[in-house]
Design a protein around this motif. Structure first.
Motif, PDB file in Angstrom:
ATOM      1  N   SER A  33      18.495   7.885  -4.039  1.00  0.00           N
ATOM      2  CA  SER A  33      17.173   8.029  -3.429  1.00  0.00           C
ATOM      3  C   SER A  33      17.301   7.820  -1.921  1.00  0.00           C
ATOM      4  O   SER A  33      18.381   7.478  -1.427  1.00  0.00           O
ATOM      5  CB  SER A  33      16.252   6.967  -4.010  1.00  0.00           C
ATOM      6  N   ASP A  34      16.217   7.981  -1.174  1.00  0.00           N
ATOM      7  CA  ASP A  34      16.257   7.740   0.278  1.00  0.00           C
ATOM      8  C   ASP A  34      16.644   6.304   0.632  1.00  0.00           C
ATOM      9  O   ASP A  34      17.536   6.101   1.449  1.00  0.00           O
ATOM     10  CB  ASP A  34      14.927   8.143   0.928  1.00  0.00           C
ATOM     11  N   PRO A  35      16.007   5.279   0.009  1.00  0.00           N
ATOM     12  CA  PRO A  35      16.419   3.914   0.383  1.00  0.00           C
ATOM     13  C   PRO A  35      17.869   3.604   0.007  1.00  0.00           C
ATOM     14  O   PRO A  35      18.458   2.677   0.558  1.00  0.00           O
ATOM     15  CB  PRO A  35      15.470   3.006  -0.413  1.00  0.00           C
ATOM     16  N   ASP A  36      18.440   4.372  -0.920  1.00  0.00           N
ATOM     17  CA  ASP A  36      19.816   4.128  -1.369  1.00  0.00           C
ATOM     18  C   ASP A  36      20.844   4.993  -0.630  1.00  0.00           C
ATOM     19  O   ASP A  36      21.987   5.130  -1.075  1.00  0.00           O
ATOM     20  CB  ASP A  36      19.937   4.389  -2.881  1.00  0.00           C
ATOM     21  N   ASN A  54      11.287   7.621  -2.556  1.00  0.00           N
ATOM     22  CA  ASN A  54      11.574   6.185  -2.572  1.00  0.00           C
ATOM     23  C   ASN A  54      11.477   5.557  -3.954  1.00  0.00           C
ATOM     24  O   ASN A  54      12.354   4.805  -4.360  1.00  0.00           O
ATOM     25  CB  ASN A  54      10.595   5.445  -1.655  1.00  0.00           C
ATOM     26  N   THR A  55      10.391   5.854  -4.653  1.00  0.00           N
ATOM     27  CA  THR A  55      10.147   5.165  -5.922  1.00  0.00           C
ATOM     28  C   THR A  55      11.029   5.736  -7.029  1.00  0.00           C
ATOM     29  O   THR A  55      11.565   6.844  -6.916  1.00  0.00           O
ATOM     30  CB  THR A  55       8.678   5.343  -6.352  1.00  0.00           C
ATOM     31  N   THR A  59      12.481   9.670  -7.977  1.00  0.00           N
ATOM     32  CA  THR A  59      13.930   9.854  -7.833  1.00  0.00           C
ATOM     33  C   THR A  59      14.695   9.716  -9.154  1.00  0.00           C
ATOM     34  O   THR A  59      14.891  10.700  -9.849  1.00  0.00           O
ATOM     35  CB  THR A  59      14.476   8.858  -6.785  1.00  0.00           C
ATOM     36  N   THR A 380      15.415  -3.763  -1.463  1.00  0.00           N
ATOM     37  CA  THR A 380      14.080  -3.221  -1.188  1.00  0.00           C
ATOM     38  C   THR A 380      13.103  -3.556  -2.305  1.00  0.00           C
ATOM     39  O   THR A 380      13.488  -4.097  -3.336  1.00  0.00           O
ATOM     40  CB  THR A 380      14.130  -1.683  -1.046  1.00  0.00           C
ATOM     41  N   TYR A 382      11.662  -1.339  -3.996  1.00  0.00           N
ATOM     42  CA  TYR A 382      11.556  -0.194  -4.892  1.00  0.00           C
ATOM     43  C   TYR A 382      12.201  -0.378  -6.263  1.00  0.00           C
ATOM     44  O   TYR A 382      11.791   0.250  -7.218  1.00  0.00           O
ATOM     45  CB  TYR A 382      12.129   1.055  -4.216  1.00  0.00           C
TER      46      TYR A 382
END
Ligand code: ADP
Ligand code: ADP
Ligand code: MG
Length: 498
Positions: A33-36, A54-55, A59, A380, A382
């Motif tokens: 995902s984006d945060p990862d 994000n969530t 994802t 995060t 998430y």
């Protein structure tokens, strides 16, 4: 054997699965995902692709996108890990329809076992003891339900048919509480699982949670790999797991193992699975549910059986026979797993988010750490705040306890608050050492209140000043010590821009 396998997961389990794939010469394909974007699991892969958003819903739960990626990159099989899509029969079916092997049981078995009412019925028919209860429709009205509950005898437990992760359960101690508990359980089940069906069973007091690892292949073979004791729980969720269980005699182990294998054969179970039982203080055991996936706590089984369960999953999914027979399997020594969470035991176990300013894992003989983070990682809001699993193996349970305490003392994590002090309090407790475990252990011994946590600010300051903390206890003094030394994990490493 497969050439390319996609891991539809994140964190420690994605890293752990990639290790076995690479060992076997299989290309490990990851998603993130984006945060990862900068996560350890992404860096562990041979190839990795982005799932924008994000969530989890945007994802790691997007089965359609994951299958599209698998198809366009020549993937042969998908390993779902645990959580996310691992117990989703529609995803397993969609993989099959796309000509991709789903590494797990058949969609039919996932569907049936995902419904606790059907699972209980199936196991009862196969001759396995199940918790006494009532599983009819709740439409019969509250008066009739009250009658059923008094037949079972209070306390009763209301559970979600589609339940998981300890959600959707309500204990009912007396008739007056039934209506409200029923409504609350239905509401919670509806919002967590999109399925508000519930059932009732006898609430067993002071039980142990003992589960059996099962494995089946497509050639009709099924075996068990002994038990895991998972009685140390908070809000019905496991925190510490071990194998062997201090509660099982060889005879009881044999009985529970056979019951699990019998049931596995009755449903034509393939691949890895877990049959969960509740064990009452008299030594009677009752079936709870089947988890149709690799379990979070599978490493304790790997440590005592010296078998790689992911390797066996791949073999079975590729159509091979099970790589072990029941006669070949042995339990050797003792393993204890602690789930290391970024959470604050001093503040109701609130998740603790932030950057891991320092992260140093302990090392030593018999210590295995499955982690999904490194120094600099972001924790995060998430995803699940589990950072790592600390697994310690030794010849005896006492030695495994000593090793776990030693390792927890040397686990330096700064920047977020973790539960390592809390875990230490549990493992070091006299009743834990005696093996007197049950699912109310933490509450009964009042472990987990204020004082178990290491405040992050204090730890970070101590590390920065290179001073030993005074009054912070043995754990924090050691951790601060280690945190202030040079970090061996500080390696640059190129980010792959796939
Ligand atoms: P175990 O810990 O025994 O492997 P759990 O039931 O605690 O099994 O689930 C493992 C992981 O899967 C946890 O992260 C949990 O939050 C997640 N999980 C369990 N059931 C579901 C579900 N129905 N939907 C989404 N995630 C789930
Ligand atoms: P989940 O799918 O959420 O893991 P389980 O049925 O496996 O649900 O139950 C989770 C935990 O709840 C068990 O490990 C146990 O601690 C407790 N539990 C479940 N059923 C009972 C019961 N009938 N009596 C007492 N405790 C229970
Ligand atoms: Mg369970």
């Amino acid at each position: 054997m497969f050439n390319k396998v996609l891991i539809a997961n994140r964190g420690e389990i994605a890293v752990r699965i990639a290790a076995t794939l690479q060992e076997m010469g299989i290309i490990a394909v990851g998603v993130h995902s984006d945060p990862d974007r900068r996560a350890v699991h992404f860096r562990a892969m041979d190839e990795a692709y982005s799932l924008p958003g994000n969530t989890s819903a945007e994802t790691y739960l997007r089965g359609d996108k994951i299958i599209d990626l698998a198809r366009s990159h020549g993937v042969d099989a998908i390993h779902p890990g645990y959580g996310f899509l691992s117990e989703n029969e529609d995803f397993a079916q969609a993989c099959q329809d796309a000509g991709i092997t789903f590494i797990g049981p058949s969609p039919r078995v996932i569907r049936d076992m995902g419904d606790k009412i059907i699972a209980k019925e199936t196991f009862a028919k196969a001759g396995v003891p199940v918790v006494p209860g009532w599983a009819g429709s709740t439409d019969i009205g509250i008066a009739a339900l009250k009658q059923e509950a008094s037949k079972i005898g209070y306390p009763v437990l209301i559970k979600a048919a589609a339940g998981g992760g300890g959600k959707g359960m309500r204990i009912v101690n007396a008739e007056g509480e039934l209506a409200a508990a029923l409504e609350a359980a239905q509401r919670e089940a509806g919002s967590a699982f999109g399925d508000s069906r519930v059932f009732m069973e006898k609430y067993i007091t002071r039980p142990r949670h003992v589960e059996i690892q099962i494995f089946g292949d497509a050639h009709g073979n099924a075996v068990h790999l002994f038990e895991r004791e998972c009685s140390i729980q908070r809000r019905h969720q496991k925190i510490i797991e071990e194998s062997p269980s201090p509660a099982l005699s060889p005879e009881l182990r044999q009985k529970m193992g056979s019951a699990a294998v019998m049931a596995a054969k009755a449903i034509g179970y393939t691949n890895a699975g877990t049959v969960e039982f509740i064990l009452d203080p008299n030594g009677s055991f009752y079936f709870l549910e089947v988890n149709t996936r690799l379990q979070v706590e599978h490493p304790v089984t790997e440590m005592v059986t010296h078998r790689d369960l992911v390797r066996a999953q791949l073999a079975v999914a590729a159509g091979q026979k099970l790589p072990f027979t029941q006669e070949e399997l042995r339990q050797d020594g003792h393993a204890i797993e602690c789930r290391i969470y970024a959470e604050d035991p001093g503040r109701g176990f609130l998740p603790s988010i932030g950057t891991l300013a320092r992260y140093v894992e302990p090392r030593g003989p018999g210590i295995r750490i499955d982690s999904g983070v490194r120094q600099g990682s972001e924790v995060t809001v998430y995803y699940d705040p589990m950072l790592a699993k600390l697994v310690c193996w030794a010849r005896t349970r006492d030695e495994a306890i000593e090793k776990t305490l030693w390792a927890l003392d040397r686990y330096a994590i700064m920047g977020v608050t973790t539960n390592t002090g809390f875990l230490r309090d549990v493992i070091d407790h006299a009743e834990f050492r005696r093996g007197n475990l049950h699912t109310h252990f933490l509450g009964e011994h009042s472990i987990g209140g204020n004082g178990s946590a290491q405040p992050p600010e204090a730890a970070v300051i101590a590390a920065a000043l290179h001073v030993r903390q005074v009054g912070g206890g043995r754990q924090s003094a050691r951790a601060a010590d280690i945190a202030s030394s040079t970090d061996p994990w500080e390696t640059a490493g190129a980010w792959r821009g796939v």
